[in-house]
Design a protein around this motif. Structure first.
Motif, PDB file in Angstrom:
ATOM      1  N   SER A   1       0.823  -1.218   0.000  1.00 31.90           N
ATOM      2  CA  SER A   1       0.000   0.000   0.000  1.00 31.90           C
ATOM      3  C   SER A   1       0.853   1.261   0.000  1.00 31.90           C
ATOM      4  O   SER A   1       0.351   2.340  -0.304  1.00 31.90           O
ATOM      5  N   THR A   2       2.149   1.143   0.312  1.00 32.74           N
ATOM      6  CA  THR A   2       3.024   2.316   0.317  1.00 32.74           C
ATOM      7  C   THR A   2       3.681   2.558  -1.036  1.00 32.74           C
ATOM      8  O   THR A   2       4.298   3.599  -1.237  1.00 32.74           O
ATOM      9  N   LEU A   3       3.563   1.601  -1.955  1.00 36.01           N
ATOM     10  CA  LEU A   3       4.189   1.737  -3.274  1.00 36.01           C
ATOM     11  C   LEU A   3       3.255   2.447  -4.244  1.00 36.01           C
ATOM     12  O   LEU A   3       2.031   2.302  -4.171  1.00 36.01           O
ATOM     13  N   GLU A   4       3.848   3.178  -5.184  1.00 35.06           N
ATOM     14  CA  GLU A   4       3.062   3.823  -6.234  1.00 35.06           C
ATOM     15  C   GLU A   4       2.537   2.764  -7.197  1.00 35.06           C
ATOM     16  O   GLU A   4       3.237   1.791  -7.496  1.00 35.06           O
ATOM     17  N   LEU A   5       1.325   2.982  -7.687  1.00 37.85           N
ATOM     18  CA  LEU A   5       0.809   2.109  -8.732  1.00 37.85           C
ATOM     19  C   LEU A   5       1.736   2.215  -9.936  1.00 37.85           C
ATOM     20  O   LEU A   5       2.230   3.298 -10.242  1.00 37.85           O
TER      21      LEU A   5
ATOM     22  N   THR B   1       4.587   0.467 -10.043  1.00 33.41           N
ATOM     23  CA  THR B   1       5.889  -0.016  -9.590  1.00 33.41           C
ATOM     24  C   THR B   1       6.027  -1.497  -9.938  1.00 33.41           C
ATOM     25  O   THR B   1       5.083  -2.270  -9.788  1.00 33.41           O
TER      26      THR B   1
ATOM     27  N   GLN C   1      -3.266  -2.240  -8.682  1.00 35.77           N
ATOM     28  CA  GLN C   1      -4.342  -1.849  -7.774  1.00 35.77           C
ATOM     29  C   GLN C   1      -4.084  -2.462  -6.405  1.00 35.77           C
ATOM     30  O   GLN C   1      -3.548  -3.561  -6.304  1.00 35.77           O
TER      31      GLN C   1
ATOM     32  N   GLU D   1       9.857  -4.362  -4.158  1.00 36.28           N
ATOM     33  CA  GLU D   1      10.063  -3.668  -5.433  1.00 36.28           C
ATOM     34  C   GLU D   1      11.266  -4.307  -6.121  1.00 36.28           C
ATOM     35  O   GLU D   1      12.232  -4.691  -5.466  1.00 36.28           O
TER      36      GLU D   1
END
Length: 71
Positions: free
Chosen positions: A5-9, A11, A32, A59
């Protein structure tokens, strides 16, 4: 383990999750996330994974470029 939930869509990630009989990995782009699932776009299409089934996630760098053909 990375909190998805902390990563940018968009990634690129690898997600290891539990399945019957073991584990499986999904490598692709995070498309999502919500309170119960995440969606990863892999080479084979979209994969929805329950957050409760995830045992590891992180990541990852971009995929390597294809090699040029041999002569």
């Amino acid at each position: 383990m990375t909190d998805l939930s902390t990563l940018e869509l968009g990634t690129r990630v690898v997600v290891r999750s539990r399945i019957d009989g073991g584990f499986t990995d999904a490598v692709g782009f995070l498309r999502q996330t919500d309170a119960t699932h995440c969606v990863i776009e892999t080479k084979r299409g979209l994969v929805s994974i329950a957050l409760d089934d995830i045992v590891a996630a992180k990541e990852v760098p971009p995929a390597p470029q294809p090699r040029s053909p041999r002569r």
